[in-house]
Scaffold this motif. Sequence first.
Motif, PDB file in Angstrom:
ATOM      1  N   UNK A 185      50.223  41.244 -83.336  1.00  0.00           N
ATOM      2  CA  UNK A 185      51.318  40.389 -83.477  1.00  0.00           C
ATOM      3  C   UNK A 185      50.826  38.741 -83.844  1.00  0.00           C
ATOM      4  N   UNK A 186      51.927  37.979 -84.461  1.00  0.00           N
ATOM      5  CA  UNK A 186      51.842  36.711 -84.447  1.00  0.00           C
ATOM      6  C   UNK A 186      52.789  36.005 -83.684  1.00  0.00           C
ATOM      7  N   UNK A 187      52.430  34.791 -83.356  1.00  0.00           N
ATOM      8  CA  UNK A 187      53.141  33.931 -82.437  1.00  0.00           C
ATOM      9  C   UNK A 187      54.092  33.044 -83.440  1.00  0.00           C
ATOM     10  N   UNK A 188      54.130  33.057 -84.578  1.00  0.00           N
ATOM     11  CA  UNK A 188      54.999  32.449 -85.571  1.00  0.00           C
ATOM     12  C   UNK A 188      54.615  31.124 -85.830  1.00  0.00           C
ATOM     13  N   UNK A 189      55.277  30.209 -86.475  1.00  0.00           N
ATOM     14  CA  UNK A 189      54.732  29.065 -86.987  1.00  0.00           C
ATOM     15  C   UNK A 189      54.217  28.082 -85.846  1.00  0.00           C
ATOM     16  N   UNK A 190      53.085  27.586 -86.048  1.00  0.00           N
ATOM     17  CA  UNK A 190      52.710  26.698 -85.006  1.00  0.00           C
ATOM     18  C   UNK A 190      51.883  27.268 -83.819  1.00  0.00           C
ATOM     19  N   UNK A 191      51.723  28.569 -84.057  1.00  0.00           N
ATOM     20  CA  UNK A 191      51.170  29.780 -83.004  1.00  0.00           C
ATOM     21  C   UNK A 191      49.736  29.279 -82.391  1.00  0.00           C
ATOM     22  N   UNK A 192      49.074  28.499 -83.423  1.00  0.00           N
ATOM     23  CA  UNK A 192      47.639  28.441 -82.716  1.00  0.00           C
ATOM     24  C   UNK A 192      47.846  27.287 -81.771  1.00  0.00           C
ATOM     25  N   UNK A 193      48.740  26.215 -81.762  1.00  0.00           N
ATOM     26  CA  UNK A 193      49.108  25.076 -80.713  1.00  0.00           C
ATOM     27  C   UNK A 193      49.510  25.999 -79.219  1.00  0.00           C
ATOM     28  N   UNK A 194      50.442  26.957 -79.616  1.00  0.00           N
ATOM     29  CA  UNK A 194      50.694  27.891 -78.602  1.00  0.00           C
ATOM     30  C   UNK A 194      49.472  28.491 -77.694  1.00  0.00           C
ATOM     31  N   UNK A 195      48.791  29.056 -78.623  1.00  0.00           N
ATOM     32  CA  UNK A 195      47.740  29.577 -77.877  1.00  0.00           C
ATOM     33  C   UNK A 195      46.769  28.750 -77.142  1.00  0.00           C
ATOM     34  N   UNK A 196      46.491  27.278 -77.597  1.00  0.00           N
ATOM     35  CA  UNK A 196      45.748  26.370 -76.884  1.00  0.00           C
ATOM     36  C   UNK A 196      46.315  26.120 -75.409  1.00  0.00           C
ATOM     37  N   UNK A 197      47.665  25.769 -75.518  1.00  0.00           N
ATOM     38  CA  UNK A 197      48.202  25.370 -74.429  1.00  0.00           C
ATOM     39  C   UNK A 197      48.562  26.559 -73.405  1.00  0.00           C
ATOM     40  N   UNK A 198      48.856  27.653 -73.951  1.00  0.00           N
ATOM     41  CA  UNK A 198      48.842  28.817 -73.275  1.00  0.00           C
ATOM     42  C   UNK A 198      47.604  29.080 -72.372  1.00  0.00           C
ATOM     43  N   UNK A 199      46.397  29.034 -73.029  1.00  0.00           N
ATOM     44  CA  UNK A 199      45.169  29.412 -72.389  1.00  0.00           C
ATOM     45  C   UNK A 199      44.901  28.263 -71.489  1.00  0.00           C
ATOM     46  N   UNK A 200      45.146  27.121 -71.726  1.00  0.00           N
ATOM     47  CA  UNK A 200      44.869  26.095 -70.849  1.00  0.00           C
ATOM     48  C   UNK A 200      45.504  26.040 -69.589  1.00  0.00           C
ATOM     49  N   UNK A 201      46.979  26.607 -69.815  1.00  0.00           N
ATOM     50  CA  UNK A 201      47.683  26.904 -68.582  1.00  0.00           C
ATOM     51  C   UNK A 201      47.140  27.916 -67.577  1.00  0.00           C
ATOM     52  N   UNK A 202      46.753  29.222 -68.437  1.00  0.00           N
ATOM     53  CA  UNK A 202      46.250  30.385 -67.648  1.00  0.00           C
ATOM     54  C   UNK A 202      44.730  29.839 -66.949  1.00  0.00           C
ATOM     55  N   UNK A 203      44.060  29.269 -67.748  1.00  0.00           N
ATOM     56  CA  UNK A 203      42.695  29.168 -67.201  1.00  0.00           C
ATOM     57  C   UNK A 203      42.547  27.715 -66.240  1.00  0.00           C
ATOM     58  N   UNK A 204      43.678  27.234 -65.861  1.00  0.00           N
ATOM     59  CA  UNK A 204      43.696  26.025 -65.227  1.00  0.00           C
ATOM     60  C   UNK A 204      42.627  24.848 -65.715  1.00  0.00           C
TER      61      UNK A 204
END
Length: 406
Positions: free
Chosen positions: A153-172
């Motif tokens: 799937x794709x996260x839509x426009x700006x998806x790479x920014x979402x990936x970065x903040x999402x992983x930052x949140x999950x990984x603390x």
Amino acid sequence: MEIIVAKFGGTSVGNGERIKKAAESVVKEYMAGKKVVVVVSAINKTTDNILKIVNDAIGESVTEKQLADIVSMGEITSVRVFSSTIESLGVKSEYIDPYMDNWPVITDNTYLNAKVNFKATEEKSNELLKLLDQGIIPVVCGFLGKDDNGNVTTLGRGGSDITAFLLGHCLKAEEVIIVTDVGGVMSTDPHKLRTAKKLDKISVEEMRDLATHGAQVLHPHALKYKDPNINAKIIGFENGDLSTIGTEIMGPAEDQMLKTSALNSKPISVIAVVGEEILTKKGILSELTDTLSDNNINIYGISTGQNSITLFIDKDIADKAHEVLHEVVVRNEHLSSISLGMEIAMITVTSPDFIDTPGIITKVTEPLRKNKINIVEISSSQTSVVVFVDWNDGKKAYELVRRVLK
């Protein structure tokens, strides 16, 4: 050891020279004793080129599932090149794409604008921690996700920014670093005004509104995952140094992380100023607001029409506001009359989820319509909706509207 998530946009990995510089900046942080997770976008223009080829070859016959699978090739290629570059510098690295078992970003099955399953993603992110503990630098595809059936799937426009903040949140993580083609957030588009200056700091709320209204530095959806306890900054790729000073993203405030609702404790008065086609007359709005400011009178809201300007003022000082604005009406040839009207209630509902919720205004206003409560005025931003109703309807309207947050 602190964890850093570094996201490299398409321009910052736009050619081999830039990829090597980016990889060197990652290795430098690794050698300084930090654990680094890399998120990479497709190499500059790759996705656009793929989409053009698909359009020329298939046109509207392409399915969403096929398109998500095809456009994923941009990120799938870039992580392989980036990871290999890191290894050429003498450090272990592994690329991670949605076809692998340790892929972390889990979504629903909406192929082209998927919603993240945060709980599942948080659990799968433990796979990245295992790699980090082994001294390996993971390089993860930005923009992409995987549903429960293993489909890309794709996260839509700006998806790479979402990936970065999402992983930052999950990984603390200690810090999320967004590497772009500019040195940070600017006071305006430097391509349009040479006087643009880099900002040292900007709040999540300001950044979200800026991005919503056209700034291309960071996608507003990504800020939903900005943890207030995690540092974040935007830097340019030119220096090849992740420790360089850019623009720090502050917050969000705790109440911006939550779903909240509020009803003003005192009535608000409506003041209407009318005049023929006053929206076409220069300086009218400025004269009205400057007069209120000079008299230390706050404005809760402004509504404009072709022949009227409506201002919402605290009832306690509405008489004074009425008086000073009447003086403006009398001396301005373009204005004809002013009225001090009804007492109204102001209901504010706020949630970071609103930015991803189509039709939120309808959801807020529909229960009012069903209960025959008239809306005097409504305004909205990406994360909040403000509704003005008759004061006598305020408490009932508040109870109806706040249920939208549940």
